[in-house]
Scaffold this motif. Structure first.
Motif, PDB file in Angstrom:
ATOM      1  N   ARG A  31      82.022 125.271   4.927  1.00  0.00           N
ATOM      2  CA  ARG A  31      80.709 124.629   4.796  1.00  0.00           C
ATOM      3  C   ARG A  31      79.830 124.862   6.023  1.00  0.00           C
ATOM      4  N   TYR A  32      80.362 124.561   7.211  1.00  0.00           N
ATOM      5  CA  TYR A  32      79.530 124.684   8.419  1.00  0.00           C
ATOM      6  C   TYR A  32      79.133 126.123   8.728  1.00  0.00           C
ATOM      7  N   ASP A  33      80.003 127.068   8.362  1.00  0.00           N
ATOM      8  CA  ASP A  33      79.731 128.463   8.722  1.00  0.00           C
ATOM      9  C   ASP A  33      78.874 129.212   7.696  1.00  0.00           C
ATOM     10  N   HIS A  90      85.040 127.595   8.913  1.00  0.00           N
ATOM     11  CA  HIS A  90      84.830 126.383   8.129  1.00  0.00           C
ATOM     12  C   HIS A  90      83.872 126.752   6.993  1.00  0.00           C
TER      13      HIS A  90
END
Lengths: 244, 244
Positions: free
Chosen positions: A102-104, A100
């Motif tokens: 953004r999350y990663d 992901h």
């Protein structure tokens, strides 16, 4: 089904920023339209972070899930065919399903260019912040070190932002001059809304003599946007790299 | 009556070149209009040399005769107020009555930027020549030395030009790389129409392997435009400096 990671370069001058929104020309929308034209699928891409109107991307990252049979590394050619010339996919590859953008993201690197000369440069007008005042480079250089480390950056966030956790870590910051251009680079685990531009505006206010380098400590402590310097304009800012 | 010398920077992207012409947006016309607005005199400026559509100016020079009482060094501020943001007077001063920006020029320095990468750069699209092919930098660097000295450059002049004396002296030429950008600089007593762009196109053809460095000798001898390489596009070219 595969997950495709895109690395994107764009000239933000003629866009209302990254994020899709009604009645505005955005980079996300241009890329989604190009993907629809390239593979015939209407998909939504996930960007690593938004950039504002006029801000540039050198290494923005986005990902999307697709059923297309095109090999990961070939997506860039397929999509670029349908993109305007101020946006380009410079890299594409297949990544793990769970990725992901953004999350990663573990960190982001931004660059900011200041043009400091008696007359504004026509060639650099959309790509640098023009500052006509004499700047004390040594003081700016001293000041930038106060940002390094883990701090509460509430004072360096646009007022009105709705973020609870305003603590961020800055791993690295540098300031260099090349003739009339000052290059500021900053790398950290994340950035609040307008954080880089408020940091640069504060550095410029230090260069002019309005604020002293040591004041940064108290500005950080204050957690008050009004105690920091001005917000530098978008045209000097580049999202250089997203690190995973 | 005084003679004012202007040094001019411009982004040539949105203009049909330097020289005033009917039904076209030109840099000369914009400056003459701005002068008219600034001092209320309808004057004609003399440019040191024309630049084509899309070619940029970093140190173009022009002069004009005026009755205005404005001090020489203040003209830049008065004129800049009326110029669009892609043109700026970066220096102005009063010079001897006899000064003529074209006839008195002893030499000109041009810069040419090539962007050499797998994907075209959105940020540099109007400011570099995009070459996707792998280039042999060493061969290009060897080739550039053949241009230095006094030569008949007829083969490096746009066909159809009406110039009789095609002998020019090149004092200096350099080629450097910075990441994906190749910077070519050339300084000489004068340049024929499209000469820098044909030299750069020939260097790129050498980098690709179509022409060998040593061929430059025979191309110069031939005096035939068809024996030289292609004409590189305007967007990579900058008139850097006019020397007096």
């Amino acid at each position: 089904m595969k997950n495709i990671k895109l690395t994107i370069e764009y000239d933000g001058t003629n866009y209302s920023g990254w994020q899709r929104q009604p009645n505005a020309n955005t980079i996300q929308e241009e890329i989604e339209k190009a993907i629809a034209n390239a593979i015939g699928e209407k998909i939504t891409i996930i960007g690593a972070g938004r950039t504002d109107s006029g801000v540039h991307g050198k290494g923005q990252v986005a990902n999307f899930i697709t059923d297309s049979s095109i090999p990961g590394t070939k997506f860039k050619y397929a999509i670029n065919r349908y993109l305007p010339e101020d946006i380009a996919i410079i890299e594409s590859k297949e990544v793990e399903k769970s990725f992901h953008s953004r999350y990663d993201a573990l960190g982001k690197k931004y660059k900011y260019l200041i043009y400091n000369a008696p007359i504004k440069s026509p060639l650099l007008r959309n790509y640098t912040y023009y500052v006509p005042y004499k700047l004390d480079f040594e003081k700016m250089n001293e000041a930038k070190d106060y940002f390094i480390g883990k701090h509460d950056f509430a004072a360096f966030m646009a007022s009105g932002s709705n973020i609870e956790d305003t603590v961020r870590s800055i791993y690295y910051a540098s300031l260099n001059t090349y003739n009339n251009i000052i290059v500021f680079e900053i790398y950290g685990d994340g950035f609040l809304y307008n954080m880089v531009r408020i940091i640069v505006g504060t550095l410029v206010d230090i260069g002019i003599g309005k604020i002293s380098p040591h004041d940064i400590i108290n500005i950080l402590k204050s957690r008050d946007r009004k105690s920091a310097g001005h917000t530098a304009p978008p045209e000097g800012l580049y999202l250089e790299k997203v690190c995973y």
